[in-house]
Design a protein around this motif. Sequence first.
Motif, mmCIF file in Angstrom:
data_model
loop_
_atom_site.group_PDB
_atom_site.id
_atom_site.type_symbol
_atom_site.label_atom_id
_atom_site.label_comp_id
_atom_site.label_asym_id
_atom_site.label_seq_id
_atom_site.Cartn_x
_atom_site.Cartn_y
_atom_site.Cartn_z
ATOM 1 N N GLY A 230 -8.511 -8.582 -50.803
ATOM 2 C CA GLY A 230 -9.151 -8.463 -52.155
ATOM 3 C C GLY A 230 -10.607 -9.119 -52.241
ATOM 4 O O GLY A 230 -11.469 -8.869 -53.025
ATOM 5 N N HIS A 231 -10.613 -9.932 -51.254
ATOM 6 C CA HIS A 231 -12.053 -10.886 -51.131
ATOM 7 C C HIS A 231 -12.854 -10.319 -49.986
ATOM 8 O O HIS A 231 -14.041 -10.843 -49.620
ATOM 9 N N GLY A 232 -12.507 -9.102 -49.395
ATOM 10 C CA GLY A 232 -13.378 -8.503 -48.322
ATOM 11 C C GLY A 232 -13.171 -9.028 -46.940
ATOM 12 O O GLY A 232 -13.948 -8.869 -46.284
ATOM 13 N N LEU A 233 -11.942 -9.665 -46.762
ATOM 14 C CA LEU A 233 -11.724 -10.132 -45.458
ATOM 15 C C LEU A 233 -10.883 -9.417 -44.718
ATOM 16 O O LEU A 233 -9.957 -8.638 -45.376
ATOM 17 N N SER A 234 -10.659 -9.717 -43.288
ATOM 18 C CA SER A 234 -9.427 -8.831 -42.768
ATOM 19 C C SER A 234 -8.456 -9.836 -42.432
ATOM 20 O O SER A 234 -9.140 -11.088 -42.064
ATOM 21 N N ALA A 235 -7.326 -9.631 -42.202
ATOM 22 C CA ALA A 235 -6.054 -10.584 -41.796
ATOM 23 C C ALA A 235 -5.347 -10.212 -40.688
ATOM 24 O O ALA A 235 -5.028 -8.860 -40.650
ATOM 25 N N GLU B 213 -15.836 -6.203 -39.425
ATOM 26 C CA GLU B 213 -16.993 -5.595 -38.653
ATOM 27 C C GLU B 213 -17.418 -4.553 -39.591
ATOM 28 O O GLU B 213 -16.765 -3.718 -39.824
ATOM 29 N N LEU B 214 -18.848 -4.536 -39.939
ATOM 30 C CA LEU B 214 -19.399 -3.700 -40.827
ATOM 31 C C LEU B 214 -19.428 -2.484 -40.189
ATOM 32 O O LEU B 214 -19.596 -1.211 -40.732
ATOM 33 N N ASP B 215 -20.113 -2.168 -38.746
ATOM 34 C CA ASP B 215 -20.173 -0.935 -38.050
ATOM 35 C C ASP B 215 -18.950 -0.913 -37.027
ATOM 36 O O ASP B 215 -18.918 -1.701 -36.120
ATOM 37 N N PRO B 216 -18.044 0.154 -37.352
ATOM 38 C CA PRO B 216 -16.864 0.359 -36.635
ATOM 39 C C PRO B 216 -17.350 0.551 -35.126
ATOM 40 O O PRO B 216 -16.527 0.413 -33.940
ATOM 41 N N HIS B 217 -18.319 1.127 -34.986
ATOM 42 C CA HIS B 217 -18.874 1.523 -33.508
ATOM 43 C C HIS B 217 -19.684 0.561 -32.711
ATOM 44 O O HIS B 217 -19.581 0.596 -31.499
#
Length: 68
Positions: A18-23, A57-61
Amino acid sequence: MLFEAGHIGQNMMLAATGHGLSACPTAALSHSAIKRLLGLDRLTDAPIYALTLSTPELDPHSAVRSIN
């Protein structure tokens, strides 16, 4: 206790998303190192669950490009 650790981890992952993080949760821990780091001395003190949080990561590539 273990069951509740999973519920707490799940809620933390939902909040992180919800806060834009990955876990990334794991139960593969170095128990002795964590106990030493946190000063857990008693026999009943033990880490049972770990959760890492990160900015995705914003750009998956980009991860693929940096490896090559």
